[in-house]
Design a protein around this motif. Structure first.
Motif, mmCIF file in Angstrom:
data_model
loop_
_atom_site.group_PDB
_atom_site.id
_atom_site.type_symbol
_atom_site.label_atom_id
_atom_site.label_comp_id
_atom_site.label_asym_id
_atom_site.label_seq_id
_atom_site.Cartn_x
_atom_site.Cartn_y
_atom_site.Cartn_z
ATOM 1 N N LEU A 214 0.837 -1.210 0.000
ATOM 2 C CA LEU A 214 0.000 0.000 0.000
ATOM 3 C C LEU A 214 0.868 1.254 0.000
ATOM 4 N N GLN A 215 1.976 1.210 -0.693
ATOM 5 C CA GLN A 215 2.830 2.384 -0.789
ATOM 6 C C GLN A 215 2.154 3.473 -1.633
ATOM 7 N N ASN A 216 2.501 4.719 -1.356
ATOM 8 C CA ASN A 216 2.021 5.846 -2.157
ATOM 9 C C ASN A 216 0.498 5.883 -2.254
ATOM 10 N N ASN A 217 -0.158 5.778 -1.089
ATOM 11 C CA ASN A 217 -1.593 5.960 -1.025
ATOM 12 C C ASN A 217 -1.895 7.201 -0.182
ATOM 13 N N GLU A 218 -2.990 7.216 0.562
ATOM 14 C CA GLU A 218 -3.413 8.418 1.276
ATOM 15 C C GLU A 218 -3.645 8.151 2.760
ATOM 16 N N PHE A 219 -2.768 7.340 3.364
ATOM 17 C CA PHE A 219 -2.869 7.035 4.788
ATOM 18 C C PHE A 219 -2.239 8.173 5.601
ATOM 19 N N PHE A 220 -3.052 8.755 6.480
ATOM 20 C CA PHE A 220 -2.539 9.779 7.394
ATOM 21 C C PHE A 220 -2.288 9.192 8.784
ATOM 22 N N THR A 221 -3.044 8.134 9.115
ATOM 23 C CA THR A 221 -2.854 7.441 10.395
ATOM 24 C C THR A 221 -2.781 5.944 10.133
ATOM 25 N N LEU A 222 -2.154 5.234 11.043
ATOM 26 C CA LEU A 222 -2.076 3.783 10.918
ATOM 27 C C LEU A 222 -3.385 3.146 11.372
ATOM 28 N N PRO A 223 -3.945 2.265 10.577
ATOM 29 C CA PRO A 223 -5.214 1.614 10.925
ATOM 30 C C PRO A 223 -4.987 0.498 11.948
ATOM 31 N N ASP A 224 -4.858 0.876 13.223
ATOM 32 C CA ASP A 224 -4.481 -0.071 14.275
ATOM 33 C C ASP A 224 -5.350 -1.326 14.308
ATOM 34 N N THR A 225 -6.643 -1.137 14.308
ATOM 35 C CA THR A 225 -7.560 -2.270 14.472
ATOM 36 C C THR A 225 -7.330 -3.336 13.415
ATOM 37 N N THR A 226 -7.239 -2.906 12.166
ATOM 38 C CA THR A 226 -7.054 -3.865 11.081
ATOM 39 C C THR A 226 -5.667 -4.485 11.112
ATOM 40 N N ILE A 227 -4.652 -3.685 11.415
ATOM 41 C CA ILE A 227 -3.282 -4.199 11.462
ATOM 42 C C ILE A 227 -3.155 -5.298 12.510
ATOM 43 N N PHE A 228 -3.730 -5.076 13.688
ATOM 44 C CA PHE A 228 -3.660 -6.086 14.741
ATOM 45 C C PHE A 228 -4.431 -7.348 14.368
#
Length: 314
Positions: A214-228
């Protein structure tokens, strides 16, 4: 084009085809011969299993291609096709099809006739949509449509239960279909250079997913819930406008790092197919051919009378 060069190119092609016909060759590479059409003798090579026609100037395919009844792998990348060649429907037994780098504006709805297709590359065409019928390719294992202008995936793509490799880099995507988690064979997903600002929670339900780019997208914050919820998936979020908190560490996420560190995280425990996929981000070239050596080509160039017994144009 220089007439002498044109003569040599055309007759080198005929010489290669004649040799393939005589030897009943299974593989034939006719890449980069400035072809605009098909020599009739090509359709007599009924034993061909794979045919490479990349880097030519072909604008359409003749119906006579149906005579290549044993053909399973066909590469037409880097040509001048401005629409999906309808003659291809007669080769419904294809296993691999590469139509990348052609100005094809849409895939035909008849794409569903390729019931045996396992690999489909349509990178760098002019696609803005994908047909629902794509979901009928139930044997498809690898699909690539990077460098297009696709903004939404069809719901039908969720029916591709054998799909393992999916690359849609450099499009206009921001979400996935509701039933995306039905893709329970998916191993590697490339969504680099799109418009994602979150990881859809349904992707965390794909337990086979090992690599998510997901490089070079529009993430401003890390999606903690999904990552965990995705400890089994290595996620690359480099080159996003992230605002990072120093005290947060994710063992399966890349947000910064050197090239070697990235390879350690994304490459070391991947199988060879995945490694090859990582290395193929800028190209979709497929080559199943046993090409002739440089010395054979040089011999042809220096022995004009042996080029071909058919001194004709096509």
């Amino acid at each position: 084009m220089n007439p002498v060069y044109d003569f040599i190119q055309r007759n080198r092609v005929l010489a290669k085809i004649e040799k393939a016909q005589r030897s009943k060759a299974r593989n034939l590479a006719l890449d980069d011969f400035d072809l605009t059409g098909f020599p009739n003798i090509l359709f007599k090579c009924c034993d061909l299993f794979s045919l490479n026609l990349g880097h030519n100037n072909i604008m359409d395919l003749p119906n006579d291609i149906i005579q290549l009844k044993n053909l399973r792998h066909l590469s037409l990348d880097y040509n001048s096709l401005d629409k999906f060649p309808m003659a291809l429907k007669q080769l419904s037994h294809l296993v691999t099809l590469n139509i990348s780098h052609n100005p094809i504006k849409e895939l035909t709805k008849d794409i569903g006739c390729f019931v045996t297709l396992e690999t489909l590359w349509c990178n760098a065409c002019c696609l803005t949509t994908l047909p629902e019928e794509l979901g009928t390719l139930i044997k498809l294992e690898a699909f690539g449509a990077r460098h297009n202008k696709i903004s939404k995936l069809p719901d039908g793509i969720c029916n591709l239960k054998n799909l393992r490799w999916l690359t849609l880099e450099d499009n206009n995507l921001h979400n996935v279909p509701q039933n995306f988690d039905k893709l329970q064979s998916l191993v590697h997903v490339n969504f680099n250079k799109n418009n994602f600002n979150f990881i859809p929670l349904r992707m965390s339900k794909i337990k086979t997913l090992r690599y998510l780019h997901l490089q070079n997208n529009e993430f401003f914050t890390l999606p903690d819930t999904t990552i965990f919820a995705m400890p089994h998936t290595k996620i690359n979020l480099q080159h996003n406008p992230l605002q990072l908190e120093d005290n947060k560490i994710y063992s399966n996420v890349i947000v910064t790092g050197t090239e070697n560190e990235i390879l350690d995280l994304l490459g070391n425990d991947s199988d060879s197919s995945s490694d090859n996929w990582d290395n193929s981000l800028n190209s979709s070239d497929l080559n199943y051919s046993d090409t002739e050596s440089e010395s054979e080509d040089e011999e042809i160039l220096t022995d004009i009378p042996r080029l071909s017994k058919f001194l004709v144009t096509f």
